[in-house]
Design a protein around this motif. Sequence first.
Motif, mmCIF file in Angstrom:
data_model
loop_
_atom_site.group_PDB
_atom_site.id
_atom_site.type_symbol
_atom_site.label_atom_id
_atom_site.label_comp_id
_atom_site.label_asym_id
_atom_site.label_seq_id
_atom_site.Cartn_x
_atom_site.Cartn_y
_atom_site.Cartn_z
ATOM 1 N N MET A 182 1.074 -1.295 -0.023
ATOM 2 C CA MET A 182 -0.113 0.062 -0.004
ATOM 3 C C MET A 182 0.990 1.248 0.085
ATOM 4 O O MET A 182 0.356 2.206 -0.643
ATOM 5 N N VAL A 183 1.762 1.407 0.912
ATOM 6 C CA VAL A 183 2.908 2.415 0.808
ATOM 7 C C VAL A 183 3.634 2.555 -0.608
ATOM 8 O O VAL A 183 3.271 3.780 -0.914
ATOM 9 N N ALA A 184 3.684 1.567 -1.220
ATOM 10 C CA ALA A 184 4.474 1.393 -2.683
ATOM 11 C C ALA A 184 3.498 2.299 -3.725
ATOM 12 O O ALA A 184 3.753 2.944 -4.376
ATOM 13 N N GLY A 185 2.309 1.645 -3.603
ATOM 14 C CA GLY A 185 1.256 2.262 -4.490
ATOM 15 C C GLY A 185 0.527 3.452 -3.876
ATOM 16 O O GLY A 185 -0.577 3.871 -4.649
ATOM 17 N N LEU A 186 0.887 4.306 -2.884
ATOM 18 C CA LEU A 186 0.023 5.216 -2.224
ATOM 19 C C LEU A 186 -0.279 6.464 -3.308
ATOM 20 O O LEU A 186 0.736 6.708 -4.098
ATOM 21 N N ARG A 187 -1.518 6.792 -3.683
ATOM 22 C CA ARG A 187 -1.867 7.950 -4.435
ATOM 23 C C ARG A 187 -2.579 8.950 -3.436
ATOM 24 O O ARG A 187 -3.515 8.442 -2.802
ATOM 25 N N LEU A 188 -2.025 10.103 -3.403
ATOM 26 C CA LEU A 188 -2.710 11.216 -2.450
ATOM 27 C C LEU A 188 -2.983 12.320 -3.024
ATOM 28 O O LEU A 188 -2.032 13.119 -2.880
ATOM 29 N N ALA A 189 -3.974 12.673 -3.535
ATOM 30 C CA ALA A 189 -4.311 13.935 -4.176
ATOM 31 C C ALA A 189 -5.914 14.229 -4.085
ATOM 32 O O ALA A 189 -6.629 14.654 -4.868
ATOM 33 N N PRO A 190 -6.166 14.702 -2.638
ATOM 34 C CA PRO A 190 -7.649 15.131 -2.377
ATOM 35 C C PRO A 190 -7.481 16.773 -3.093
ATOM 36 O O PRO A 190 -6.625 17.392 -3.032
ATOM 37 N N SER A 191 -8.855 17.124 -3.400
ATOM 38 C CA SER A 191 -9.002 18.479 -3.793
ATOM 39 C C SER A 191 -9.450 19.404 -2.580
ATOM 40 O O SER A 191 -9.429 18.911 -1.440
ATOM 41 N N GLY A 192 -9.336 20.514 -2.974
ATOM 42 C CA GLY A 192 -9.535 21.493 -1.996
ATOM 43 C C GLY A 192 -8.561 22.053 -1.297
ATOM 44 O O GLY A 192 -7.316 21.894 -1.559
ATOM 45 N N PRO A 193 -8.548 22.793 0.056
ATOM 46 C CA PRO A 193 -7.210 23.455 0.697
ATOM 47 C C PRO A 193 -6.224 22.614 1.174
ATOM 48 O O PRO A 193 -4.987 23.188 1.421
ATOM 49 N N MET A 194 -6.641 21.388 1.416
ATOM 50 C CA MET A 194 -5.550 20.332 1.908
ATOM 51 C C MET A 194 -4.609 19.713 0.716
ATOM 52 O O MET A 194 -3.723 19.001 1.191
ATOM 53 N N ALA A 195 -5.031 20.060 -0.354
ATOM 54 C CA ALA A 195 -3.992 19.474 -1.659
ATOM 55 C C ALA A 195 -2.629 19.788 -1.475
ATOM 56 O O ALA A 195 -1.930 18.838 -1.884
ATOM 57 N N VAL A 241 -0.571 20.099 1.277
ATOM 58 C CA VAL A 241 -0.035 19.378 2.369
ATOM 59 C C VAL A 241 -0.163 17.977 1.795
ATOM 60 O O VAL A 241 0.674 17.127 2.115
ATOM 61 N N ALA A 242 -1.332 17.412 1.158
ATOM 62 C CA ALA A 242 -1.362 16.120 0.718
ATOM 63 C C ALA A 242 -0.250 15.534 -0.482
ATOM 64 O O ALA A 242 0.375 14.786 -0.155
ATOM 65 N N GLU A 243 0.053 16.823 -0.962
ATOM 66 C CA GLU A 243 1.149 16.309 -2.110
ATOM 67 C C GLU A 243 2.598 16.570 -1.394
ATOM 68 O O GLU A 243 3.341 15.592 -1.511
ATOM 69 N N TRP A 244 2.636 17.312 -0.442
ATOM 70 C CA TRP A 244 3.796 17.210 0.562
ATOM 71 C C TRP A 244 3.930 15.884 1.057
ATOM 72 O O TRP A 244 5.018 15.160 1.062
ATOM 73 N N LEU A 245 2.979 15.530 1.688
ATOM 74 C CA LEU A 245 2.773 14.121 2.417
ATOM 75 C C LEU A 245 3.190 13.066 1.696
ATOM 76 O O LEU A 245 3.803 12.118 2.081
ATOM 77 N N ALA A 246 2.569 12.776 0.458
ATOM 78 C CA ALA A 246 2.811 11.837 -0.642
ATOM 79 C C ALA A 246 4.320 11.885 -0.815
ATOM 80 O O ALA A 246 5.039 10.620 -1.163
ATOM 81 N N ALA A 247 4.818 13.046 -1.061
ATOM 82 C CA ALA A 247 6.262 13.333 -1.389
ATOM 83 C C ALA A 247 7.102 12.764 -0.269
ATOM 84 O O ALA A 247 8.291 11.759 -0.296
ATOM 85 N N LEU A 248 6.750 12.905 0.987
ATOM 86 C CA LEU A 248 7.379 12.554 2.247
ATOM 87 C C LEU A 248 7.402 11.132 2.344
ATOM 88 O O LEU A 248 8.670 10.414 2.622
ATOM 89 N N VAL A 249 6.287 10.314 2.139
ATOM 90 C CA VAL A 249 6.198 8.898 2.022
ATOM 91 C C VAL A 249 7.105 8.290 0.976
ATOM 92 O O VAL A 249 7.719 7.387 1.362
ATOM 93 N N ALA A 250 7.065 8.620 -0.198
ATOM 94 C CA ALA A 250 8.047 8.474 -1.276
ATOM 95 C C ALA A 250 9.319 8.378 -0.983
ATOM 96 O O ALA A 250 10.134 7.530 -1.179
ATOM 97 N N PHE A 251 9.835 9.615 -0.499
ATOM 98 C CA PHE A 251 11.170 9.602 0.021
ATOM 99 C C PHE A 251 11.565 8.700 1.008
ATOM 100 O O PHE A 251 12.577 8.054 0.804
#
Length: 223
Positions: free
Chosen positions: A145-158, A160-170
Motif C-alpha cells: 500500500m505504501v508503494a502504491g500510495l496515491r494522495l491527491a484530495p481536492s480543496g485547501p488540503m491539496a 499538504v497532501a502533495e507534500w505528505l505523499a512526497a515525504l512517504v515516497a522519499f
Amino acid sequence: MVAGTPGLVACISGRGELLRARAAGERLALLAAGLDGDPVSLLTRGQDLEAFRHYPAGDAYDLASHAQFYYHSHRDGEFGHIHLFQRPRGMSRGLRPAVAAGEADAPCHLIAVGFGVRGEAVELFTTNRWVTGEAWYRAEAVKAMVAGLRLAPSGPMAPVAEWLAALVAFYRPLIEVLVDERDRAVEAWRQAHPGRDELNDERLEITSSRVIDPAADLAGLVS
C-alpha cells in the motif's frame, strides 16, 4: 534515533533505489519550500489546538484513491502528528486484513509523521492496532500500500497532501523497515504476554520509530 537503528541511507539497497529516493527527496524539498507555511499551520488553519481533535475537520480524504489522513495531538505540549491511512476501496485486489475491524470499510494505518515545534517533520512511527482502531494488515500488505500510495484530495488540503505523499515516497525504504519492525514488536509482545490480546493491549502503543530530518537525509544521499 536509537543507537544502532538504521536511518534512511542504511535502508536503501542498490543504485536504482538510491536514484529513486534522491529524486523523491528533491521533489519533497521543492514542495516544502513552496508551501505557504508549515504543514501543521496549514492543517490547523490557525485554530487553537484541542487534544484529540482531527485537523482538518472530517479528515483529508482522496475520493479517487481512498487514502486518508489527519493531524492531531494527544496532550498539551505535544507538537502532534499525522496519521495516514488507506481504505479498502483503494487497495490492490487480493489484499485482506489479518484481523478485521467492525466495519467493512475499516482502513489500514500506513505510517504516522511526528512534528517539531516549528511544524517540521521530525519522526516516523508505527502504532499498535488499538491506537487507531484499524483493520490489521501484515507487513507485506502494508508495504504494498505504501508503494502504491496515491494522495491527491481536492480543496485547501491539496498542497499538504502533495507534500505528505512526497515525504512517504522519499522515506519509503525506511517506512518498509519500520513496518517490518512493527510486526516483530507485536509478535515479541505476544510471546512475552501470553493470554493477552497483543493488538489491543494498551501497554504497547508505539511499535517502531525513527527520528528524521528531510534536508539532512537528502544530503546524505547526494554526498
